[in-house]
Design a protein around this motif. Structure first.
Motif, short mmCIF file in Angstrom:
data_model
loop_
_atom_site.label_atom_id
_atom_site.label_comp_id
_atom_site.label_asym_id
_atom_site.label_seq_id
_atom_site.Cartn_x
_atom_site.Cartn_y
_atom_site.Cartn_z
N THR A 710 0.82 -1.21 0.00
CA THR A 710 0.00 0.00 0.00
C THR A 710 0.85 1.26 0.00
O THR A 710 0.36 2.35 -0.34
N ARG A 711 2.15 1.14 0.36
CA ARG A 711 3.01 2.33 0.43
C ARG A 711 4.35 2.17 -0.28
O ARG A 711 5.10 3.12 -0.39
N THR A 712 4.68 0.98 -0.71
CA THR A 712 5.99 0.71 -1.29
C THR A 712 5.82 0.18 -2.71
O THR A 712 5.00 -0.72 -2.96
N MET A 713 6.62 0.70 -3.65
CA MET A 713 6.56 0.25 -5.04
C MET A 713 7.94 -0.23 -5.47
O MET A 713 8.96 0.37 -5.15
N ILE A 714 7.96 -1.35 -6.19
CA ILE A 714 9.19 -1.81 -6.83
C ILE A 714 8.91 -2.02 -8.30
O ILE A 714 7.80 -2.38 -8.70
N THR A 715 9.92 -1.76 -9.12
CA THR A 715 9.83 -2.03 -10.56
C THR A 715 11.09 -2.75 -10.99
O THR A 715 12.15 -2.63 -10.35
N GLN A 716 10.97 -3.48 -12.08
CA GLN A 716 12.11 -4.23 -12.62
C GLN A 716 12.03 -4.19 -14.13
O GLN A 716 10.96 -4.37 -14.73
N SER A 717 13.17 -3.92 -14.74
CA SER A 717 13.25 -3.92 -16.19
C SER A 717 14.65 -4.36 -16.58
O SER A 717 15.64 -3.69 -16.25
N GLY A 718 14.76 -5.51 -17.23
CA GLY A 718 16.08 -6.03 -17.56
C GLY A 718 16.86 -6.30 -16.31
O GLY A 718 16.41 -6.99 -15.39
N ASN A 719 18.05 -5.71 -16.23
CA ASN A 719 18.90 -5.90 -15.05
C ASN A 719 18.79 -4.73 -14.07
O ASN A 719 19.62 -4.61 -13.15
N THR A 720 17.77 -3.88 -14.26
CA THR A 720 17.57 -2.74 -13.36
C THR A 720 16.42 -3.04 -12.41
O THR A 720 15.31 -3.37 -12.84
#
Length: 808
Positions: A710-720
């Protein structure tokens, strides 16, 4: 070979049997003169668990084991869910023979049509058949739904027509646990030699028969059963008649550098001694000795080339008084007096056959223990370890083993790895160098109780306990086929802990305990879609597994049985994982089934929910339906490539996004009191409860991952990988979709590089957790699966195995 056994089972259905025998239960075909009777309750679990067990794998190196396994090859082709009894015995030529019996159901065998050498036989009015392939033959018949087979036709005939009442054997087998991995009955006349490293305590003279149930995991065998001898003193176990076991305390004085010990306890030594004299055929009134008047335990500590006898006194002052004439001081070591003893053969003659040491010329006193040996070096070793508290009782591995044993036993034997190896080699006529170094303590015990004795044994690996901030591999379980999907944890409502569920490429679903035991296997009609959910269908605290395959919705109970009316079968393909919602946490479950652009809604009993008015989406849903509750409002989320439906419980629109977008296949999450997802071109989309849309441009590629709390976001793209704004540039590789775990208000983020086979786990600040990465070949599931406070995670290992690790 596989086709041969399938075909012989097919033959069973092609001929009928005429028999005057009244035997109509499978235990009627237990061979009373068998050396061993193996009882298998679940054949598939038996094969998987024995294959995974380390100790049994070590035994498989011996010639004896290989010969028995050769006779058991037919088990590889039998697809039975019924109990199976297998009799083993040696013929007059000392060759291993066997017979078996099990109930048969038409639906439990896969049938083939391979040409075989088949010969019909008539055995005293019994129709039978001999089936041969590659010089291997088996003789089979069928009586009233029971398959009986034997490696010898004469034995098959004997088994069917014998009038012998195997009452005692059947009585023992009736005590076996139908839920055990397997059970064994051993006849005292069998080739089995020893349970004890004291060769005077041979199995044949110890008892008449022994039965036990086996609970098996990868690193452990727990045996529980009983032994019973006729009411005579011809069997050594009966010397404990009219005695009661006491606490076994020899571990308190046995050095951990010894080879083990034997402890014998009783409440009245005179009763035991009278029985023992009768067993040894000695006059019970001869040679009384006051040294034994106040003892409750005696035993022997084993070393490589020596041993020591210990007596445990109830009244050490009275026992010392009996040694008043034996006060010649040989030396003093660490302030402990070591005395000469003038009757060195006392114990070997007085306590035979339990005691081997035939020359006890020295002794010392340590609290309530009096220790005798034939040299001062042995006594000094015992004194040092006793004073330094480095005895068995102070070792973690001994304390761990004790949890599976009774505190009080008439006989307790504990062995170190070398003694275990010697005992196994003795029984298997082998010289194999087993990998037993991690078997720090192996124990067997007998607890006498009226006219029988309970039997318990623990054979387990005790891997080195790792220090704080380390990662321990708990177990590595091999499946029958390669792993199909990612293993996950599920709640065990019985233990309040967690088990593991995983599927292999044959679409077999496995439930595996948190100790590595395969609890059951279930053949499904297809691959499981997504994550398996759990529901409490009957609102009684018992959880079921609920999930979809492309054509069915399954609900399975704790034992892997289908719960009616499931499985539900569908003509059209199910295109998304099953979504299960419990709006008010009252266990009124809603099961959402996605078929392209259509969503079907059922309750936990498989009935269509009335009043749900959503007709169809404009295109196929690209992610599973989602339920989000913000405040007191419920939102149902359906998403296609170009439309986001935010609905109420009845399927009516509750929020209409004010901007049309092309959406990715990432789910919609609750985030900052609104909704968050991504577009196909990698932008983050946030929608508030009024439909206002905020688009944040990012550097995400079209192949990306979004996860939020509800308060934390993570994203991933390739090796990032971005965790709460902390951007991590990982080494170039092939990464699994990042996962976010919220456990006790702590955030963990995981991804696995499939190229280097490394599992990584980060904290909420993007810092790699200590001792990561570790080996793994899939995404993980993370949680606390046992009673301690440490986290565990599960991942794939080799193509056909799963690994469970503990984070210390």
């Amino acid at each position: 070979m596989k086709h041969f056994w399938y075909s012989f089972l097919f033959v069973l259905f092609l001929f009928s049997c005429e028999s005057s025998s009244k035997k109509n239960n499978i235990d009627d075909f237990i061979f009373s003169d068998a050396d061993f009777v193996l009882s298998i309750n679940n054949l598939e679990n038996f094969k998987s668990n024995t294959t995974n067990n380390h100790f049994i794998t070590q035994l498989s190196k011996t010639i004896t084991y290989k010969n028995i396994s050769s006779e058991l090859k037919f088990l590889n082709y039998l697809k039975s869910d019924q109990r199976i009894y297998i009799n083993f015995f040696k013929d007059k030529k000392d060759s291993i023979q066997f017979s078996f019996a099990t109930r048969i159901k038409d639906s439990i065998f896969t049938l083939d049509s391979l040409k075989l050498n088949r010969e019909p036989l008539k055995l005293k009015k019994i129709s039978a058949e001999k089936i041969t392939e590659n010089n291997q033959s088996i003789f089979i018949t069928k009586i009233e739904g029971i398959v009986i087979g034997a490696s010898d036709s004469v034995h098959l005939e004997q088994l069917i027509h014998s009038k012998t009442k195997n009452t005692s054997v059947r009585t023992l087998i009736a005590t076996q646990d139908l839920d055990a991995s397997f059970s064994v009955l051993i006849n005292a006349k069998s080739p089995f030699k020893q349970l004890f490293i004291n060769e005077a305590l041979d199995f044949n003279s110890f008892t008449e028969s022994l039965t036990f149930d086996a609970e098996i995991t990868q690193n452990q065998l727990i045996l529980n059963g009983l032994t019973k001898a006729t009411d005579s003193l011809n069997s050594l176990i009966n010397v404990f008649k009219n005695t009661h076991p006491q606490d076994n305390q020899l571990a308190q004085i046995t050095p951990s550098n010894s080879h083990g010990f034997l402890s014998v306890t009783f409440d009245n030594f005179n009763t035991l001694k009278t029985n023992l004299n009768k067993y040894n055929k000695k006059d019970s009134i001869l040679n009384p000795n006051p040294l034994f008047d106040y003892i409750k335990e005696f035993g022997e500590i084993y070393f490589s080339n020596n041993s020591a006898v210990v007596i445990n006194s109830l009244d050490i002052y009275a026992t010392k008084e009996s040694l008043i004439s034996e006060q010649e001081n040989a030396e003093t070591f660490r302030e402990v007096s070591i005395y000469n003893f003038s009757n060195p053969t006392l114990f070997s003659s007085y306590l035979s056959p339990f005691i081997q040491l035939n020359e006890a010329s020295k002794y010392c006193i340590l609290d309530n223990f009096i220790v005798f040996s034939n040299n001062t070096e042995t006594l000094e070793n015992i004194i040092v370890n006793y004073q330094n508290q480095t005895t068995f009782s102070h070792r973690d591995y001994y304390q761990s083993m004790q949890t599976n044993l009774s505190d009080q036993a008439s006989i307790l034997q504990v062995l170190n790895p070398e003694s275990l190896q010697n005992l196994v080699n003795l029984n298997f006529d082998s010289t194999v160098d087993f990998q037993f170094k991690d078997y720090k303590t192996t124990a067997i015990q007998f607890v006498y109780d009226s006219d029988f004795a309970h039997f318990n044994a623990v054979i387990q690996q005790n891997k080195q306990v790792n220090n704080y901030n380390s990662i321990t591999e708990l177990f590595n379980i091999k499946l029958d086929q390669d792993v199909l999907n990612n293993p996950q944890f599920v709640k065990n409502h019985r233990t309040k802990q967690k088990d593991i569920v995983v599927q292999d490429i044959s679409n077999t679903l496995y439930l595996i305990s948190n100790t590595g035991k395969i609890l059951w296997k279930k053949q499904l009609n297809g691959p499981v879609l997504g994550k398996i959910e759990q529901i409490d269908m009957y609102k009684n605290g018992r959880l079921q597994l609920a999930f979809a395959t492309p054509k069915r919705i399954y609900v399975l109970d704790r034992n892997g049985n289908e719960v009616k009316p499931f499985p539900m079968t569908f003509n059209d393909e199910i295109t998304q994982p099953l979504s299960v919602f419990d709006y008010d946490n009252k266990r009124n479950y809603r099961l959402f089934v996605t078929q392209g652009k259509n969503v079907l809604l059922y309750d936990a009993k498989g009935k269509t929910v009335k009043g749900f008015n959503f007709k169809a989406a404009n295109q196929a849903l690209n992610s599973p339906p989602k339920h989000i509750r913000i405040g007191r409002k419920d939102y149902l989320i359906f998403k296609t490539d170009n439309k986001l439906y935010i609905l109420d419980r009845r399927g009516k629109s509750r929020v209409s996004p004010k901007t049309n977008l092309n959406y990715s296949n990432q789910p919609v999450f609750e985030y900052n009191n609104g909704f968050a997802t991504t577009t196909k071109d990698g932008n983050v989309v946030q929608i508030d409860q009024k439909g206002n849309v905020t688009i944040t441009k990012t550097n995400l590629t079209d192949h990306h991952v979004l996860e939020t709390t509800t308060r934390t976001m993570i994203t991933q793209s390739g090796n990032t990988l971005d965790i709460k704004g902390n951007t991590l540039e990982l080494d170039f590789g092939n990464y699994t979709s990042a996962q976010l775990f919220l456990i006790k208000n702590k955030i963990y983020v995981s991804t696995t590089d499939l190229q280097t086979q490394k599992v990584m786990l980060f904290d909420s600040n993007g810092k790699l957790i200590n001792n990561f990465p570790v080996y793994g070949t899939s995404t993980i599931d993370l949680g606390n699966i046992d009673k301690d406070s440490k986290l565990e995670f599960v991942t794939k290992g080799e193509t056909n195995s799963i690994l469970v690790y503990k984070i210390n």
